[in-house]
Design a protein around this motif. Structure first.
Motif, PDB file in Angstrom:
ATOM      1  N   LEU A  31       0.829  -1.207   0.000  1.00 14.57           N
ATOM      2  CA  LEU A  31       0.000   0.000   0.000  1.00 14.57           C
ATOM      3  C   LEU A  31       0.868   1.263   0.000  1.00 14.57           C
ATOM      4  O   LEU A  31       0.568   2.233  -0.706  1.00 14.57           O
ATOM      5  N   VAL A  32       1.939   1.242   0.788  1.00 17.71           N
ATOM      6  CA  VAL A  32       2.832   2.399   0.844  1.00 17.71           C
ATOM      7  C   VAL A  32       3.523   2.603  -0.501  1.00 17.71           C
ATOM      8  O   VAL A  32       3.634   3.733  -0.984  1.00 17.71           O
ATOM      9  N   LYS A  33       3.989   1.527  -1.120  1.00 16.99           N
ATOM     10  CA  LYS A  33       4.632   1.638  -2.442  1.00 16.99           C
ATOM     11  C   LYS A  33       3.665   2.217  -3.466  1.00 16.99           C
ATOM     12  O   LYS A  33       4.051   3.021  -4.314  1.00 16.99           O
ATOM     13  N   GLY A  37       5.379   5.435  -3.875  1.00 25.59           N
ATOM     14  CA  GLY A  37       6.369   5.045  -4.872  1.00 25.59           C
ATOM     15  C   GLY A  37       7.455   4.133  -4.333  1.00 25.59           C
ATOM     16  O   GLY A  37       8.080   3.402  -5.075  1.00 25.59           O
ATOM     17  N   ARG A  38       7.719   4.187  -3.038  1.00 23.50           N
ATOM     18  CA  ARG A  38       8.704   3.320  -2.405  1.00 23.50           C
ATOM     19  C   ARG A  38       8.434   3.278  -0.908  1.00 23.50           C
ATOM     20  O   ARG A  38       7.701   4.101  -0.372  1.00 23.50           O
ATOM     21  N   VAL A  39       9.062   2.329  -0.236  1.00 25.70           N
ATOM     22  CA  VAL A  39       8.943   2.217   1.220  1.00 25.70           C
ATOM     23  C   VAL A  39      10.162   2.891   1.826  1.00 25.70           C
ATOM     24  O   VAL A  39      11.293   2.455   1.616  1.00 25.70           O
ATOM     25  N   HIS A  40       9.937   3.954   2.565  1.00 23.21           N
ATOM     26  CA  HIS A  40      11.032   4.696   3.170  1.00 23.21           C
ATOM     27  C   HIS A  40      11.642   3.921   4.335  1.00 23.21           C
ATOM     28  O   HIS A  40      11.004   3.055   4.935  1.00 23.21           O
ATOM     29  N   LEU A  41      12.870   4.256   4.667  1.00 26.18           N
ATOM     30  CA  LEU A  41      13.589   3.590   5.750  1.00 26.18           C
ATOM     31  C   LEU A  41      12.832   3.708   7.076  1.00 26.18           C
ATOM     32  O   LEU A  41      12.777   2.749   7.843  1.00 26.18           O
ATOM     33  N   ALA A  42      12.245   4.857   7.339  1.00 28.55           N
ATOM     34  CA  ALA A  42      11.512   5.038   8.599  1.00 28.55           C
ATOM     35  C   ALA A  42      10.377   4.023   8.716  1.00 28.55           C
ATOM     36  O   ALA A  42      10.130   3.476   9.797  1.00 28.55           O
ATOM     37  N   MET A  43       9.703   3.747   7.630  1.00 28.52           N
ATOM     38  CA  MET A  43       8.615   2.764   7.650  1.00 28.52           C
ATOM     39  C   MET A  43       9.173   1.363   7.889  1.00 28.52           C
ATOM     40  O   MET A  43       8.593   0.573   8.623  1.00 28.52           O
TER      41      MET A  43
END
Length: 89
Positions: A31-33, A37-43
């Protein structure tokens, strides 16, 4: 440990990778992607604690939902805050 200086070097965490993630986390990553567009490091780091990850996704959904403030203005405010605190996006 660096032998010349006697100082231990710390590696940067990669968070929970796609291959290590459970079903719920993989669904959240998908869902985040789709949204960002991408999964951030914080996630990925939040994924170490599934409850924290779920709450972070809910907060993100509430703050990014359409309401009184248009989405473009929210994104502009996010960029401004990131620039003010020196956070790379």
């Amino acid at each position: 440990m660096s032998s010349a200086e006697g100082v231990e070097e710390m590696g940067r965490t990669t968070g929970v990778l796609d291959q290590q993630a459970g079903l719920r986390t993989r669904i959240i990553y998908w869902l985040v992607k789709r949204r960002r567009g991408r999964v951030h490091l914080a996630m990925r780091v939040r994924a170490f604690d599934p409850k924290l990850l779920g709450l972070a996704v809910r907060v993100d959904a509430h703050t990014s939902s359409e309401g009184l403030v248009p989405r473009k203005l929210k994104e502009l405010a996010q960029l401004k805050v990131a620039a003010m605190v020196g956070c790379p996006l």
